[in-house]
Design an enzyme around this catalytic site. Structure first.
Site, PDB file in Angstrom:
ATOM      1  N   LYS A  12       5.037  40.616  -0.823  1.00 56.82           N
ATOM      2  CA  LYS A  12       5.085  42.105  -1.656  1.00 56.82           C
ATOM      3  C   LYS A  12       6.475  42.143  -1.361  1.00 56.82           C
ATOM      4  CE  LYS A  12       0.465  44.521  -1.366  1.00 56.82           C
ATOM      5  NZ  LYS A  12       0.311  46.241  -0.536  1.00 56.82           N
TER       6      LYS A  12
ATOM      7  N   GLN B  53       0.771  50.184   3.194  1.00 59.59           N
ATOM      8  CA  GLN B  53       0.115  49.501   3.365  1.00 59.59           C
ATOM      9  C   GLN B  53      -1.173  49.973   4.302  1.00 59.59           C
ATOM     10  OE1 GLN B  53      -0.114  46.010   1.891  1.00 59.59           O
ATOM     11  NE2 GLN B  53      -2.410  46.054   2.457  1.00 59.59           N
TER      12      GLN B  53
ATOM     13  N   ASP C 249       1.486  52.858  -5.432  1.00 54.59           N
ATOM     14  CA  ASP C 249       0.681  52.037  -5.465  1.00 54.59           C
ATOM     15  C   ASP C 249      -0.488  54.004  -6.299  1.00 54.59           C
ATOM     16  OD1 ASP C 249      -0.265  50.187  -4.027  1.00 54.59           O
ATOM     17  OD2 ASP C 249      -1.082  50.987  -1.663  1.00 54.59           O
TER      18      ASP C 249
END
Ligand code: NAD
Length: 307
Positions: free
Chosen positions: A54, A98, A121
């Site tokens: 990422k 994460q 997200d």
């Protein structure tokens, strides 16, 4: 007949070029640089590799990016404090924590701590609610479902009126994807069935699918005779089934398999995504797309991108 391979790597490259152009426009016309922070707790190898990928993507797109590494022992309060710092940092438009988090941390509590306008997200309850309403209410699509939708549309498959069967009902893939694909919208408007561990005849449902999306986390679950001839098959599963030595680096790397018996499915399906190189690269790409969107929302700039 052999199925067409839907290359997530290629489609992701095209979308990243579109994102790069949009990011350049933001910089040149408005002086805005999209900012992303990725927060990693602990050192779980899979999480480290996802976060690294990422960060690499953010660098390649010339975003302002920050990597925050916190120890496995971090407390819930410390993590919330860290998130709050970025909630209040105007240079940061997107915050990614994460997952999974260590057991002592309540995952939903942490997701709830992210400002919904920085929730790239798309997992915050506010954004999931917006997704449910659909249309203009939607701000951020969850990345993996958004990537899957792009794969289907850009591979030339029509979702309108199609029978879509999704295997798996997780909060990050199956459920949001079902909501997205049933909306009366472009790239959606499908008749969606979600099957799961309590489904009586999994194979019979799958056989009806014009578009079959499998996100179960069970290697080789879907057999070739579960696939309707000519169907579009999206294999979301990423299962580590062993290790091999990389020819490039000489290091041990995992052997990955999808949820579909790929070789056999190739003879029946019309198109199929490989593992790796299918959904994976799309997930990271949609995170980048969401970060640009977050920067645009923050500055009240109309969206020009088509994802
Ligand atoms: P999960 O474990 O949270 O959910 C799996 C779902 O599949 C559950 O709803 C369960 O009911 C269903 N399921 C499991 N076994 C089944 C069976 N035998 N028959 C019918 N249904 C079954 O998993 P998840 O987080 O949704 O991930 C699913 C898979 O997708 C995993 O392999 C994961 O690694 C992969 N994944 C990939 C990406 C990517 O970017 N490529 C992103 C997210 C998840």
């Amino acid at each position: 007949m052999s199925a067409k391979i839907i290359s997530g790597s290629e489609i992701a490259r095209t979308i990243r070029e579109e994102i790069a152009r949009e990011a350049l426009r933001l910089r040149q016309e408005y002086g805005i640089v999209p900012g992303l922070v990725t927060i990693l707790v602990g050192e779980h190898p899979a999480s480290v590799s996802y976060v690294t990928a990422k960060q690499r993507a953010a660098h390649e797109l010339a975003f302002y990016s920050v990597q925050e590494n916190l120890p496995e022992t971090v407390t819930e309060q410390e993590l919330e404090k860290c998130i709050d710092r970025y909630n209040n940092d105007p240079k940061i438009h997107g915050i990614l924590v994460q997952l999974p988090l260590p057991r002592h941390i309540h995952e939903q509590k942490i997701i709830n701590a992210i400002d919904p306008d920085k929730d790239v997200d798309g997992f915050h309850p506010v954004n999931l609610g917006r997704l449910m309403i659909g249309g203009d209410a939607v701000k951020f699509l969850p990345c993996t479902p958004a990537g899957i939708q792009q794969l289907i549309v850009r591979a030339g498959y029509t979702t309108e009126g199609a029978e879509v069967v999704i295997v798996g009902r997780s909060n990050i893939v199956g459920k949001p994807l079902a909501v997205m694909l049933m909306q009366k919208a472009r790239g959606a408007n499908a008749t969606v069935t979600v099957v799961h561990t309590a489904t009586k005849d999994l194979a019979a449902h799958c056989r009806r699918a014009d578009i079959l999306i499998v996100a179960a986390g069970v290697p080789g679950l879907v057999k070739p005779d579960w696939i309707k001839p000519g169907a579009c098959v999206i294999d979301v599963g990423v299962n580590r089934v062993g290790e091999k030595t990389s020819e490039k680096t000489g290091k041990k790397i995992p052997i990955l398999r999808g949820d579909v018996d790929f070789e056999a499915a190739m003879e029946i399906a019309g198109a199929i995504t490989p593992v790796p190189g299918g959904v994976g690269p799309m997930t990271i790409t949609m995170l980048m797309a969401n970060t640009v969107k977050a920067a645009q929302y923050a500055a009240n700039i109309p969206l020009a991108a088509k994802h």
